[in-house]
Design a protein around this motif. Structure first.
Motif, short mmCIF file in Angstrom:
data_model
loop_
_atom_site.label_atom_id
_atom_site.label_comp_id
_atom_site.label_asym_id
_atom_site.label_seq_id
_atom_site.Cartn_x
_atom_site.Cartn_y
_atom_site.Cartn_z
N UNK A 40 12.90 -12.03 3.04
CA UNK A 40 13.92 -12.98 2.62
C UNK A 40 14.17 -12.93 1.12
N UNK A 41 13.37 -12.15 0.42
CA UNK A 41 13.46 -12.03 -1.04
C UNK A 41 13.40 -10.56 -1.42
N UNK A 42 13.93 -10.24 -2.57
CA UNK A 42 13.79 -8.90 -3.13
C UNK A 42 12.41 -8.78 -3.75
N UNK A 43 11.70 -7.71 -3.44
CA UNK A 43 10.38 -7.47 -4.00
C UNK A 43 10.27 -6.02 -4.45
N UNK A 44 9.66 -5.82 -5.58
CA UNK A 44 9.47 -4.47 -6.12
C UNK A 44 8.30 -3.79 -5.42
N UNK A 45 8.34 -2.46 -5.41
CA UNK A 45 7.27 -1.68 -4.80
C UNK A 45 5.91 -2.05 -5.38
N UNK A 46 5.85 -2.18 -6.69
CA UNK A 46 4.59 -2.51 -7.36
C UNK A 46 4.02 -3.82 -6.83
N UNK A 47 4.86 -4.82 -6.63
CA UNK A 47 4.41 -6.12 -6.13
C UNK A 47 3.87 -5.99 -4.70
N UNK A 48 4.55 -5.22 -3.86
CA UNK A 48 4.08 -5.03 -2.48
C UNK A 48 2.73 -4.33 -2.45
N UNK A 49 2.60 -3.26 -3.21
CA UNK A 49 1.36 -2.47 -3.22
C UNK A 49 0.21 -3.30 -3.79
N UNK A 50 0.43 -3.92 -4.94
CA UNK A 50 -0.65 -4.67 -5.58
C UNK A 50 -1.08 -5.88 -4.76
N UNK A 51 -0.12 -6.60 -4.17
CA UNK A 51 -0.50 -7.77 -3.37
C UNK A 51 -1.25 -7.34 -2.11
N UNK A 52 -0.88 -6.20 -1.54
CA UNK A 52 -1.59 -5.69 -0.36
C UNK A 52 -3.03 -5.35 -0.73
N UNK A 53 -3.21 -4.63 -1.82
CA UNK A 53 -4.57 -4.27 -2.26
C UNK A 53 -5.39 -5.51 -2.59
N UNK A 54 -4.78 -6.48 -3.27
CA UNK A 54 -5.49 -7.71 -3.62
C UNK A 54 -5.93 -8.49 -2.38
N UNK A 55 -5.04 -8.59 -1.39
CA UNK A 55 -5.39 -9.32 -0.18
C UNK A 55 -6.48 -8.61 0.62
N UNK A 56 -6.41 -7.30 0.69
CA UNK A 56 -7.45 -6.55 1.40
C UNK A 56 -8.79 -6.74 0.70
N UNK A 57 -8.77 -6.70 -0.62
CA UNK A 57 -9.99 -6.90 -1.40
C UNK A 57 -10.50 -8.34 -1.25
N UNK A 58 -9.60 -9.32 -1.31
CA UNK A 58 -9.99 -10.73 -1.18
C UNK A 58 -10.70 -10.99 0.14
N UNK A 59 -10.29 -10.30 1.17
CA UNK A 59 -10.88 -10.49 2.49
C UNK A 59 -12.12 -9.63 2.69
N UNK A 60 -12.46 -8.83 1.69
CA UNK A 60 -13.65 -7.99 1.78
C UNK A 60 -13.46 -6.76 2.65
N UNK A 61 -12.23 -6.35 2.82
CA UNK A 61 -11.94 -5.18 3.65
C UNK A 61 -11.73 -3.95 2.79
N UNK A 62 -12.18 -2.82 3.29
CA UNK A 62 -11.94 -1.56 2.59
C UNK A 62 -10.46 -1.27 2.53
N UNK A 63 -10.03 -0.62 1.48
CA UNK A 63 -8.60 -0.36 1.31
C UNK A 63 -8.37 1.10 0.94
N UNK A 64 -7.24 1.64 1.37
CA UNK A 64 -6.87 2.98 0.93
C UNK A 64 -6.57 2.95 -0.57
#
Length: 181
Positions: free
Chosen positions: A87-111
């Motif tokens: 519903x909003x415009x999001x930059x690639x950097x924001x998508x990638x960084x938020x994905x990595x942060x959430x995976x890390x926050x949950x204690x999951x391994x990330x690519x």
């Protein structure tokens, strides 16, 4: 043709109201919209299980739909698809960084970040991303119906999808709605 012009001239010229009505009927009759066809093409017997809108500080960021085989209850043991409509415009950097942060926050391994950068591109309002699990170690991604990548990484299905469907998401009510509970 001349006969029709005399008795029903409206049959020969387009009527904006008729066109709008026909278009609305077409949209309403399409099950799940055009993106659903990609889900059913990739995930056998996919049916909508649940949907929810994710909000940040009250502002809607994206709508999410969970597809499971035959609409069955959500299970990590089954493959499933997750469709996000932004519903909003999001930059690639924001998508990638938020994905990595959430995976890390949950204690999951990330690519690594470069792998996610191949999968995720900037999104504009109305763009979609579809993620479909392919066993525990693969997730395929489609942006607006076009495949962008497949992440192959040990446990990537749970690591990535836990952002939306795990026990420690940012919004428990969002996750419950998405799971159809």
């Amino acid at each position: 043709m001349a006969f029709l012009k005399k008795i029903r001239p409206s049959l020969l010229r387009p009527n904006n109201r008729s066109w709008r009505t026909a278009l609305l009927a077409l949209v309403l009759l399409a099950p799940g919209g055009l993106a659903a066809s990609t889900v059913t093409d990739v995930l056998n017997n996919a049916q909508l299980r649940g949907d929810a809108t994710f909000r940040f500080l009250g502002l809607p960021l994206y709508d999410a739909k969970l597809y499971t085989p035959q609409g069955a209850p959500f299970s990590w043991n089954q493959d499933f698809g997750l469709l996000l409509t932004y519903r909003k415009n999001l930059k690639q950097k924001a998508l990638v960084e938020s994905t990595l942060e959430e995976m890390d926050r949950q204690g999951n391994g990330a690519p690594v970040q470069s792998q996610l950068e191949q999968c995720f591109q900037a999104v504009s309002k109305g763009d979609t991303y579809l993620a479909v699990s392919q066993g525990p170690d693969k997730v395929g991604f489609w942006r607006n119906g076009t495949k962008t990548c497949t992440l192959s990484y040990p446990g990537i299905k749970r690591a990535f999808m836990s952002i939306f469907l795990g026990d420690n998401t940012r919004s428990a009510s969002f996750t419950r709605q998405l799971k159809g509970q």
